[in-house]
Every structure is written in structure tokens, then in C-alpha cells.
Design a protein around this motif. Structure first.
Motif: not given
Length: 236
Positions: A122-123, A165, A167, A169
Motif C-alpha cells: 500500500d505504499g 518507503w 505508507t 494514507d
């Protein structure tokens, strides 16, 4: 399974011409396979004969065998079919040429293989804030087509690879910020009365402390002017 009474071709000459065409076709198939395995411009390991030379010798032999067969069996060669087949091969060649000119997708280096999977799907990779700089809003680092971002010089924050990285949202962040930051319309309207008959500092966000002492705290509403006194004795 159906069993049929098959017998060899009775005409001896045609029989031999058919067999010879078959033999030459097999010999051509053999050199074609060698060219595929060894390379067209390589040579036969034992004799040293160039594969290219052997290939065109076998093509010539097969052409001769086919021509002899055609002469014997009243040639019914389909010129139109051959032209259609050749045109199809040439269209295929153009398709292959176009495909070879297309950019080839890069595979991640072995050092990054599996990193995205382990970190979570999701990242995304982001330029490292510790070692990547912007020049008037323009990235200065090299762009990585694998990480899809510009890379910094490498630091302890990113482990030396120039990217981290991420992640976060950002959609959820935007929704939260919109819920806590007043809009221009809200600011134009100003604070609204809470509508509570006897509000306390906990009930009304417009309550501001205006004084007090050792015994308590005094609050007043900036909107409606109602007051509230927090008595320390009552809290005991």
C-alpha cells in the motif's frame, strides 16, 4: 482406430522423388536446428564448416528436390498462396521490429527484489527528505524508473538508497485536515453560540478564562457573554 490398406507410391520415379524431397527437407530441418542452437554465424564444431554456408547449401538441395518433384507430378504450384504466405511473413517481421524497438520494462535490481512485498503493497517510494533537495521546487536528484521518484545522495534515514518507503494514507490525512481546519466560509461566519442554557468550559468551545484566584477559575463566552465559575471547593 481405422485401419487402411496403404501401399507405397507405385510409380518408381515419383516414389523416389518424394523420398528425396523428404530427405532434403529433413537435412534442412537439421541445419536449421543447429543454427537456432549454435547461432547462424557460428561453425560446426568438428568440421569447422560455417552454419550459414551449410544452411544455404541445404536450401539449394531442397529447392532442387522440390523442382524435380514438381516436374514429375504435373506442377500445380499455387503462386497466389505462396505470395500470401510471404506477405504474412513480412507483416510478422514488421511487428517483431516494432516490438524490439519498444522500451523494455526494467526489472528491480536484486538488492530491491522483494522489498516492496515485505514492506507492504500500500505504499510508494518517496525521495528521502534527509538527502534529497529541491531547487525552487524542482527535484535535483536522478530519477529512478524503478522506484518512480527522484533519489537523494543517500543518508542514514534512507539507508543510503536515496528514497524511503512511504505508507502514509494521504487521502485520510486530507479528510482529517478538512475536518479540523475551518473553511473560509466558516471563518467569515465566525464562532457560533453553543445554544446551551448554562454552559461550562467543557461544554462551550467559546469559553475563555478571564480571571480567578485561589478558590476557582472564571470563564466568559466570547459569543454570548455568559459566564461560568469553576469552584475548586465543589470539585472536592
Amino acid at each position: 482406430m481405422s485401419i487402411t490398406l496403404w501401399k507405397p507410391e507405385p510409380d518408381v520415379i515419383i516414389h523416389q522423388a518424394l523420398g528425396k524431397a523428404c530427405e532434403e527437407a529433413n537435412e534442412l530441418a537439421a541445419i536449421l536446428a543447429r543454427c537456432l542452437i549454435q547461432g547462424l554465424d557460428q561453425s560446426e564444431p568438428v568440421s569447422g564448416k560455417p552454419n550459414r554456408q551449410a544452411l544455404f547449401e541445404e536450401i539449394s538441395d531442397l529447392d532442387a528436390a522440390v523442382q524435380w518433384l514438381r516436374e514429375l507430378v504435373n506442377d500445380e504450384y499455387d503462386e497466389a498462396r505462396a505470395d500470401r504466405k510471404l506477405n504474412g511473413f513480412r507483416r510478422w517481421q514488421r511487428m517483431l521490429d516494432d516490438d524490439m524497438r519498444a522500451p523494455t520494462p526494467q526489472s528491480p535490481p536484486i538488492e530491491l527484489d522483494g522489498v516492496e512485498r515485505q514492506l507492504g503493497g500500500d505504499g510508494v517510494w518517496r525521495s528521502c527528505s534527509g538527502c534529497h533537495e529541491l531547487n525552487e521546487g524542482v527535484p535535483t536528484g536522478a530519477y529512478s524508473s524503478i522506484m518512480k521518484c527522484h533519489l537523494g545522495l543517500g543518508c542514514h534515514e534512507c539507508g543510503g538508497i536515496g528514497a524511503v518507503w512511504d505508507t502514509t494514507d494521504y487521502a485520510a490525512m486530507a479528510e482529517f485536515m478538512a475536518s479540523v481546519i475551518p473553511s473560509p466560509q466558516d471563518e467569515a461566519i465566525g464562532p457560533q453560540p453553543c445554544g446551551i442554557a448554562d454552559p461550562s468550559a467543557r461544554d462551550c468551545s467559546n469559553m475563555k478564562e478571564v480571571g480567578g484566584g485561589m478558590d476557582g477559575e472564571r470563564y466568559r463566552c466570547d459569543v454570548c457573554g455568559k459566564g461560568y465559575y469553576l469552584d475548586y471547593e465543589e470539585m472536592k
